[in-house]
Motif scaffolding. Structure first.
Motif, PDB file in Angstrom:
ATOM      1  N   GLU A  12       0.827  -1.202   0.000  1.00  0.00           N
ATOM      2  CA  GLU A  12       0.000   0.000   0.000  1.00  0.00           C
ATOM      3  C   GLU A  12       0.866   1.258   0.000  1.00  0.00           C
ATOM      4  N   ALA A  13       2.025   1.192   0.681  1.00  0.00           N
ATOM      5  CA  ALA A  13       2.904   2.358   0.787  1.00  0.00           C
ATOM      6  C   ALA A  13       3.850   2.488  -0.396  1.00  0.00           C
ATOM      7  N   SER A  14       4.029   1.413  -1.183  1.00  0.00           N
ATOM      8  CA  SER A  14       4.943   1.469  -2.334  1.00  0.00           C
ATOM      9  C   SER A  14       4.326   0.733  -3.520  1.00  0.00           C
ATOM     10  N   ASN A  15       4.753  -0.499  -3.748  1.00  0.00           N
ATOM     11  CA  ASN A  15       4.199  -1.330  -4.811  1.00  0.00           C
ATOM     12  C   ASN A  15       4.525  -2.782  -4.526  1.00  0.00           C
ATOM     13  N   ALA A  16       3.869  -3.683  -5.256  1.00  0.00           N
ATOM     14  CA  ALA A  16       4.010  -5.112  -4.986  1.00  0.00           C
ATOM     15  C   ALA A  16       5.435  -5.604  -5.206  1.00  0.00           C
ATOM     16  N   ALA A  17       6.097  -5.093  -6.251  1.00  0.00           N
ATOM     17  CA  ALA A  17       7.459  -5.545  -6.560  1.00  0.00           C
ATOM     18  C   ALA A  17       8.419  -5.207  -5.424  1.00  0.00           C
ATOM     19  N   THR A  18       8.405  -3.953  -4.980  1.00  0.00           N
ATOM     20  CA  THR A  18       9.301  -3.519  -3.907  1.00  0.00           C
ATOM     21  C   THR A  18       8.987  -4.244  -2.606  1.00  0.00           C
ATOM     22  N   ALA A  19       7.702  -4.359  -2.266  1.00  0.00           N
ATOM     23  CA  ALA A  19       7.305  -5.009  -1.017  1.00  0.00           C
ATOM     24  C   ALA A  19       7.730  -6.479  -0.998  1.00  0.00           C
ATOM     25  N   THR A  20       7.524  -7.179  -2.105  1.00  0.00           N
ATOM     26  CA  THR A  20       7.874  -8.594  -2.166  1.00  0.00           C
ATOM     27  C   THR A  20       9.378  -8.789  -2.066  1.00  0.00           C
ATOM     28  N   LEU A  21      10.139  -7.941  -2.744  1.00  0.00           N
ATOM     29  CA  LEU A  21      11.598  -8.055  -2.697  1.00  0.00           C
ATOM     30  C   LEU A  21      12.130  -7.750  -1.298  1.00  0.00           C
TER      31      LEU A  21
ATOM     32  N   SER B  93       7.915 -12.493 -10.636  1.00  0.00           N
ATOM     33  CA  SER B  93       6.590 -12.352 -11.259  1.00  0.00           C
ATOM     34  C   SER B  93       5.896 -11.086 -10.764  1.00  0.00           C
ATOM     35  N   ALA B  94       6.073 -10.759  -9.472  1.00  0.00           N
ATOM     36  CA  ALA B  94       5.473  -9.534  -8.936  1.00  0.00           C
ATOM     37  C   ALA B  94       6.056  -8.301  -9.616  1.00  0.00           C
ATOM     38  N   ALA B  95       7.378  -8.314  -9.829  1.00  0.00           N
ATOM     39  CA  ALA B  95       8.036  -7.164 -10.457  1.00  0.00           C
ATOM     40  C   ALA B  95       7.603  -7.008 -11.913  1.00  0.00           C
ATOM     41  N   ILE B  96       7.628  -8.103 -12.658  1.00  0.00           N
ATOM     42  CA  ILE B  96       7.279  -8.043 -14.082  1.00  0.00           C
ATOM     43  C   ILE B  96       5.833  -7.595 -14.278  1.00  0.00           C
ATOM     44  N   LEU B  97       4.911  -8.180 -13.500  1.00  0.00           N
ATOM     45  CA  LEU B  97       3.500  -7.839 -13.656  1.00  0.00           C
ATOM     46  C   LEU B  97       3.221  -6.399 -13.228  1.00  0.00           C
ATOM     47  N   ALA B  98       3.892  -5.949 -12.151  1.00  0.00           N
ATOM     48  CA  ALA B  98       3.694  -4.579 -11.683  1.00  0.00           C
ATOM     49  C   ALA B  98       4.157  -3.573 -12.734  1.00  0.00           C
ATOM     50  N   VAL B  99       5.256  -3.882 -13.408  1.00  0.00           N
ATOM     51  CA  VAL B  99       5.784  -2.990 -14.446  1.00  0.00           C
ATOM     52  C   VAL B  99       4.866  -2.979 -15.666  1.00  0.00           C
TER      53      VAL B  99
ATOM     54  N   TRP C  17      16.291  -3.286 -10.995  1.00  0.00           N
ATOM     55  CA  TRP C  17      16.411  -4.655 -11.495  1.00  0.00           C
ATOM     56  C   TRP C  17      17.688  -5.320 -10.972  1.00  0.00           C
ATOM     57  N   ILE C  18      18.780  -4.570 -10.927  1.00  0.00           N
ATOM     58  CA  ILE C  18      20.036  -5.117 -10.371  1.00  0.00           C
ATOM     59  C   ILE C  18      19.829  -5.457  -8.897  1.00  0.00           C
ATOM     60  N   GLY C  19      19.168  -4.554  -8.161  1.00  0.00           N
ATOM     61  CA  GLY C  19      18.885  -4.814  -6.750  1.00  0.00           C
ATOM     62  C   GLY C  19      18.019  -6.050  -6.573  1.00  0.00           C
ATOM     63  N   ALA C  20      17.024  -6.196  -7.456  1.00  0.00           N
ATOM     64  CA  ALA C  20      16.137  -7.357  -7.381  1.00  0.00           C
ATOM     65  C   ALA C  20      16.917  -8.649  -7.556  1.00  0.00           C
ATOM     66  N   PHE C  21      17.797  -8.693  -8.545  1.00  0.00           N
ATOM     67  CA  PHE C  21      18.561  -9.921  -8.790  1.00  0.00           C
ATOM     68  C   PHE C  21      19.597 -10.169  -7.696  1.00  0.00           C
ATOM     69  N   CYS C  22      20.084  -9.111  -7.058  1.00  0.00           N
ATOM     70  CA  CYS C  22      20.982  -9.290  -5.908  1.00  0.00           C
ATOM     71  C   CYS C  22      20.252  -9.983  -4.762  1.00  0.00           C
ATOM     72  N   ILE C  23      19.029  -9.543  -4.493  1.00  0.00           N
ATOM     73  CA  ILE C  23      18.245 -10.147  -3.416  1.00  0.00           C
ATOM     74  C   ILE C  23      17.890 -11.589  -3.751  1.00  0.00           C
ATOM     75  N   MET C  24      17.518 -11.859  -5.010  1.00  0.00           N
ATOM     76  CA  MET C  24      17.201 -13.230  -5.404  1.00  0.00           C
ATOM     77  C   MET C  24      18.441 -14.119  -5.369  1.00  0.00           C
ATOM     78  N   ALA C  25      19.612 -13.538  -5.692  1.00  0.00           N
ATOM     79  CA  ALA C  25      20.862 -14.294  -5.601  1.00  0.00           C
ATOM     80  C   ALA C  25      21.144 -14.698  -4.165  1.00  0.00           C
ATOM     81  N   THR C  26      20.698 -13.867  -3.225  1.00  0.00           N
ATOM     82  CA  THR C  26      20.847 -14.183  -1.809  1.00  0.00           C
ATOM     83  C   THR C  26      20.155 -15.500  -1.475  1.00  0.00           C
ATOM     84  N   ILE C  27      18.928 -15.665  -1.998  1.00  0.00           N
ATOM     85  CA  ILE C  27      18.169 -16.892  -1.748  1.00  0.00           C
ATOM     86  C   ILE C  27      18.899 -18.109  -2.321  1.00  0.00           C
TER      87      ILE C  27
END
Length: 316
Positions: free
Chosen positions: A101-110, A264-270, A282-292
């Motif tokens: 609600e305060a930002s967007n689905a992509a940012t919140a999920t990441l 999927s949240a990021a792509i659909l939100a965009v 996008w670089i930040g997103a892949f950094c966080i996913m690389a963490t997993i």
């Protein structure tokens, strides 16, 4: 025999991807409800918890699961269940939707996907062992990804609001608690019962804060379908798909495939909601996913951590 195992493995991969994508899509649908239809996070949380929780428990009763009522007969488990429902289930649901609600689905999920980093740090402290080199790299990537995600790579600016960052970090902390706290309950009673009752308990408590009959938002066919999608597809079907996948895959493998959720949240939100997502995001997103990915590989080598993650993963 090999062909059968291969087919079962492919089925498991398909199920976990389906669950992860549905979770990601439901976050974007929630953003649509907040921004386009005027719904509040409080109402969507309470209605999602109550309906999805009751449906889960009805399925358990239909399947004659003896643990549905048994969980309330042991005093320590009864208190643990209430604690999980309020702090764990309600906590992770509300902070996540508040971040959307305060930002967007992509940012919140990441931002919520920083949860495994907090889990890793907690387990390292509890076991009195320094993080491994791989874990240190993962933590560095997570922090770097978060920095890029919330600042556009500029130390002097914040690309999201302070509240969005607060709720996003709170969501990650809630996810860590949600994953680790009910391990004993999961072992004793199974995921469906624990999650079902957790949702009902959280929903009942949330009803005192925001009654479910006090609808905030524009009621239309589209909004009703969107709410049903969040409840049915983004909760029930996503949960069962993920749970079924654990029959055919290891929890460490599902961790890797679950990266489809923030993607999927990021792509659909965009594409759908025109969320601005630049190169740094996008670089930040892949950094966080690389963490997993790194933490999942590390878990295979650390027996204590692996056991805790494996037991909790079905609830995550």
């Amino acid at each position: 025999m090999q062909n059968t195992n291969k087919k079962l493995r492919l089925l498991g991969i398909g199920l976990v991807l389906l669950g992860a994508i549905l979770w990601g899509v439901s976050g974007t649908v929630a953003q649509f409800l907040f921004q386009e239809k005027g719904f509040s996070a409080e109402w969507l949380v309470v209605i999602r918890l109550l309906i999805a929780g009751l449906l889960l428990l009805l399925i358990c009763v239909w399947n004659r699961n003896p643990n549905v009522w048994k969980i309330w007969k042991v005093q320590k488990h009864r208190f643990a269940m209430i604690y999980f429902g309020i702090v764990g289930m309600l906590g992770v649901q509300y902070t996540y939707f508040a971040a959307i609600e305060a930002s967007n689905a992509a940012t919140a999920t990441l931002l919520q996907y920083l949860g495994p980093v907090f889990i890793t740090v907690y387990i390292a402290i509890k076991s009195k062992a320094l993080p491994t080199r791989s874990q240190v790299i993962a933590i560095f990537l997570a922090l770097s990804g978060t920095f890029l995600l919330v600042t556009h790579g500029d130390f002097q600016t914040l690309s999201i609001s302070g509240w969005a960052l607060f709720w996003g970090i709170a969501s990650a902390l809630s996810l860590a608690f949600y994953t680790l706290q009910p391990i004993q309950l999961l072992k004793e009673y199974g995921s469906a019962v624990v999650v079902g009752w957790g949702m009902v308990v959280g929903g009942v408590v949330m009803s005192f804060i925001h009654p479910p009959w006090q609808v905030v938002g524009s009621i239309s066919l589209v909004s009703i379908l969107a709410v049903l999608f969040v409840i049915i597809f983004g909760t029930l079907i996503a949960f069962y798909s993920y749970l079924e996948s654990l029959k055919y895959l290891k929890a460490t493998e599902t961790s890797l495939l679950a990266c489809a959720e923030p993607l999927s949240a990021a792509i659909l939100a965009v594409i759908w909601l025109n969320v601005a997502f630049g190169l740094s995001e996008w670089i930040g997103a892949f950094c966080i996913m690389a963490t997993i990915v790194i933490l999942s590989q590390t878990k295979r080598k650390a027996k204590t951590t692996n056991n805790q993650f494996d037991r909790a993963k079905a609830n995550w």
